[in-house]
Design an enzyme around this catalytic site. Structure first.
Site, PDB file in Angstrom:
ATOM      1  N   CYS A  50     -10.983   1.397   7.878  1.00 15.32           N
ATOM      2  CA  CYS A  50     -10.410   2.313   6.889  1.00 15.32           C
ATOM      3  C   CYS A  50      -8.990   2.722   7.254  1.00 15.32           C
ATOM      4  O   CYS A  50      -8.760   3.279   8.331  1.00 15.32           O
ATOM      5  CB  CYS A  50     -11.298   3.553   6.788  1.00 15.32           C
ATOM      6  SG  CYS A  50     -10.601   4.869   5.767  1.00 15.32           S
ATOM      7  N   TYR A  66      -5.535  -0.519  -3.576  1.00 15.22           N
ATOM      8  CA  TYR A  66      -6.889  -0.300  -4.085  1.00 15.22           C
ATOM      9  C   TYR A  66      -6.908  -0.302  -5.606  1.00 15.22           C
ATOM     10  O   TYR A  66      -7.840  -0.834  -6.231  1.00 15.22           O
ATOM     11  CB  TYR A  66      -7.448   1.021  -3.553  1.00 15.22           C
ATOM     12  CG  TYR A  66      -7.806   0.971  -2.089  1.00 15.22           C
ATOM     13  CD1 TYR A  66      -9.079   0.605  -1.670  1.00 15.22           C
ATOM     14  CD2 TYR A  66      -6.864   1.276  -1.108  1.00 15.22           C
ATOM     15  CE1 TYR A  66      -9.409   0.547  -0.323  1.00 15.22           C
ATOM     16  CE2 TYR A  66      -7.182   1.223   0.237  1.00 15.22           C
ATOM     17  CZ  TYR A  66      -8.463   0.865   0.621  1.00 15.22           C
ATOM     18  OH  TYR A  66      -8.774   0.796   1.953  1.00 15.22           O
TER      19      TYR A  66
END
EC number: 1.8.5.1
Length: 320
Positions: free
Chosen positions: A51, A189
């Site tokens: 992440c 994203y």
């Protein structure tokens, strides 16, 4: 989180990806009578090497010399419908393992232990208070600012007053964070999780326009960093996205108009300097976790969970 909602169903009905706001927003503070005062060994970070948001906190933890003051647990690289889980010992996942602190099997259990009615996503990073057995904060941008200043009474002298939210640059850092977050950090994203052609094209074009802007910013900088000769929060927040760009985002998120190593020479040099010359950036970058997470967790994008071999190498040596 409702069992009717798949945790891997990221986009809204209009095809756009919209990131959920973090839920826990308390602060570690050295102010008198603070609920969460800085203490050695009291706080713990739950993170994923995959992440980029969690990676920010790992970078700052090392830059500030907090490794012996704030402990860390690393989740398994795979993100399933129940969210992040902890690796079992016999799985032998490098740099990840069980949660020896609480015994949880899934990160969601830690969220539910604090709020049994919690309905949000079970995100990393999580800043955990061992004493009160609660979540202090799960917003990376706030956690890193706590780490800059609130533990200065506990760190070695060389780390005291090392503040990457440099007061003289605060306005510039905030402005840069705003557009970099929207178009690059989150832009990859918004491109990759888009479920319509229109949403994808709109976001991927904005992403590369922003990368062009970063390239120009670094060209005009009078030092190796975005704002000159001083490493700031702006560099720390951009790096986790750029280091993942060629190995993951180009192919997996279809961010393939250009590549960092071939088309952005100044960004590439900036990234290589951070990675090869400042240990906190290299030490907290795990390409195995990064590549396997994206390509084997996002089955709506990559149904067969095949992880591409290239690019080789994941990051080029400084000589190239």
């Amino acid at each position: 989180m409702s069992t009717e909602t798949k945790i891997t169903a990221w986009a809204s009905k209009d095809g756009e990806f919209r990131r959920q706001a973090s839920s826990f927003r308390d602060q570690i503070s050295s102010a008198p009578d603070a609920q969460f005062p800085p203490e050695e060994g009291r706080y713990h970070l739950y993170v994923s090497y995959a992440c980029p948001w969690a990676t920010r906190t790992l970078i700052v933890r090392q830059l500030k010399g907090l490794q012996d003051i704030i402990s860390v647990s690393v989740v398994h690289w795979h993100l399933g419908e129940k969210g992040w889980r902890f690796a079992e010992v016999d799985e032998k996942i490098p740099d990840a393992g069980p949660d020896d602190l609480t015994g949880a099997k899934f990160l969601r259990e830690i969220y539910f232990s604090v709020n049994p009615e919690y309905t949000g996503r079970f995100t990393v990073p999580v800043l955990w208070d061992k004493k009160l057995k609660t979540i202090v904060n799960n917003e990376s941008s706030e956690i890193i600012r706590m780490l800059y200043t609130e533990f200065d009474g506990l760190v070695a002298n060389e780390y005291k007053n090392l503040n990457f939210y440099v007061p003289g640059y605060a306005k510039q850092i905030d402005e840069m964070n705003d557009w970099i977050y929207d178009t690059i950090n989150n832009g990859v994203y918004k491109s990759g999780f888009a479920t319509t052609q229109e949403a994808y094209e709109r976001n991927v074009v904005r992403l590369f326009e922003a990368l062009d802007r970063v390239e120009d910013t670094l060209k005009r900088s009078d030092g190796p960093y975005l704002l000159g000769k001083t490493l700031t929060e702006a560099d720390i927040r951009l790096f986790p996205t750029i280091i993942r760009f060629d190995p993951v985002y180009v192919q997996h998120f279809k961010c393939n108009i250009k590549m960092i190593r071939h088309d952005y020479p100044v960004i590439h040099k900036w990234m290589q300097h951070l990675y090869w010359d400042i240990p906190a950036f290299k030490d907290t970058c795990n390409f195995e976790h990064i590549k396997k997470h994206y390509t084997k967790s996002h089955t709506q994008i990559n149904p067969l969970s095949i992880t591409p071999v290239g690019p080789v190498p994941d990051i080029l040596p400084k000589s190239e």
